[in-house]
Design an enzyme around this catalytic site. Structure first.
Site, PDB file in Angstrom:
ATOM      1  N   PRO A   2       0.829  -1.202   0.000  1.00 33.70           N
ATOM      2  CG  PRO A   2      -0.843  -1.592   1.569  1.00 33.70           C
ATOM      3  CD  PRO A   2       0.484  -2.109   1.106  1.00 33.70           C
ATOM      4  CD  GLU A   3       2.690   2.920  -4.511  1.00 33.04           C
ATOM      5  OE1 GLU A   3       2.825   4.089  -4.911  1.00 33.04           O
ATOM      6  OE2 GLU A   3       2.792   1.939  -5.274  1.00 33.04           O
ATOM      7  CG  HIS A  93      -3.527 -15.712   7.107  1.00 27.74           C
ATOM      8  ND1 HIS A  93      -2.407 -16.501   7.307  1.00 27.74           N
ATOM      9  CD2 HIS A  93      -4.201 -16.252   6.062  1.00 27.74           C
ATOM     10  CE1 HIS A  93      -2.407 -17.480   6.417  1.00 27.74           C
ATOM     11  NE2 HIS A  93      -3.482 -17.354   5.659  1.00 27.74           N
ATOM     12  NE  ARG A 112       4.047 -12.255   0.812  1.00 31.09           N
ATOM     13  CZ  ARG A 112       4.460 -11.582  -0.271  1.00 31.09           C
ATOM     14  NH1 ARG A 112       3.566 -11.018  -1.090  1.00 31.09           N
ATOM     15  NH2 ARG A 112       5.748 -11.477  -0.551  1.00 31.09           N
ATOM     16  NE  ARG A 155      17.348  11.928  -1.746  1.00 31.82           N
ATOM     17  CZ  ARG A 155      17.083  12.941  -0.948  1.00 31.82           C
ATOM     18  NH1 ARG A 155      17.176  14.187  -1.404  1.00 31.82           N
ATOM     19  NH2 ARG A 155      16.724  12.742   0.302  1.00 31.82           N
TER      20      ARG A 155
END
Length: 282
Positions: A2-3, A93, A112, A155
């Protein structure tokens, strides 16, 4: 993983579901998810009797504020929250359950098993790996084209890789990096520090526009993501390049290509995002 839009959607749903609830007890079925404190019993003891005052977000982290303490939660790949009645069956889970005094439970499920929890005094959140040097929030006023430009100048590396660096900008992952670069017309392998002032301006606008649109649609449900109310996002139906390799570009019809940049699958249009270097240093 998820972002920002997905985590923000979870934040909003949890804000509506659990604020003002008081934690009676906590069940931890997978102790290794609790990073701070370093033992489960201390974690449970610190949370008992705590009232949830607010649910915030920093980058991809959820910040569940409890007065003196803040519970920092990272969903990682497939973590999800849901509010249930105590009598409802517990799904497989489900690794952490927050039992509230009103007979409801906030359950954290993670197939996961990569999610993490850190419970810390409010003034010590910088101890959480990833929060200490996190960059600006892209949907806040302090993220400007010049902020982005100055960050890139410090950078080295390709722009796609740099956008995934949470120290440059918070919350951007693979999906929205690809979509923003497409909207800005910038090839993912362009050297970030060589982007011109105008290119940085276009990229800044694309980042803000893409993330804002995704938040409004509840994020992207590419795999298993759902909000705290169990609802999938809808922005995946608006994606233009991510996951669209071998499909025609929605702008020009050229076939979308997929390459690897910094070890990450990357989607782009070779016509709309030509591979070239800027003639002058930004």
């Amino acid at each position: 993983m998820p972002e920002l839009p997905e985590v923000e959607t979870v934040r909003r749903s949890l804000e509506a579901l659990v604020v003002d609830k008081t934690i009676e007890d906590v069940t931890v079925n997978l102790p290794r998810m609790i990073r701070t404190p370093d033992d489960v019993e201390s974690f449970r003891h610190m949370l008992r009797g705590q009232r949830i005052e607010r649910v915030g977000r920093r980058g991809k982290f959820l910040l569940i504020e409890l007065g003196f303490y803040t519970l920092v939660s990272h969903l990682r790949m497939e973590g999800r929250y849901g509010l249930y009645r105590t009598e409802e069956p517990v799904e497989k889970h489900t690794h952490v359950i927050f039992h509230f005094t009103d007979g409801t439970e906030l359950r954290y499920r993670d197939v996961r098993q990569f999610g993490t929890f850190d419970l810390l005094p409010n003034g010590e959140l910088s101890a959480v790996p990833g929060l200490r040097k996190m960059g600006p929030e892209p949907l806040e006023p302090d993220f400007t084209p010049e902020t982005l430009r100055q960050g890139l100048r410090k950078r080295t590396g390709k722009i796609k890789t740099l956008l995934l660096d949470q120290n440059l900008v918070a919350g951007i992952g693979n999906i929205y990096a690809d979509e923003a670069l497409f909207e800005a017309g910038i090839h993912p392998e362009c050297i970030g520090r060589k982007l011109t002032k105008e290119e940085c301006k276009r990229l800044h606008k694309a980042i803000v526009d893409v993330l804002t649109a995704s938040v409004e649609l509840g994020g992207s449900s590419i795999k298993s993501y759902v909000s705290g109310r169990g609802q999938p996002g809808e922005f995946q139906f608006r994606l233009k390049v991510y996951g669209k390799d071998k499909s025609p570009c929605p702008s020009c019809g050229t076939v979308i290509e997929k390459i690897r940049v910094g070890g990450r699958g990357t989607h782009f249009c070779p016509h709309c995002q030509p591979k070239k270097q800027s003639r002058k240093q930004a």
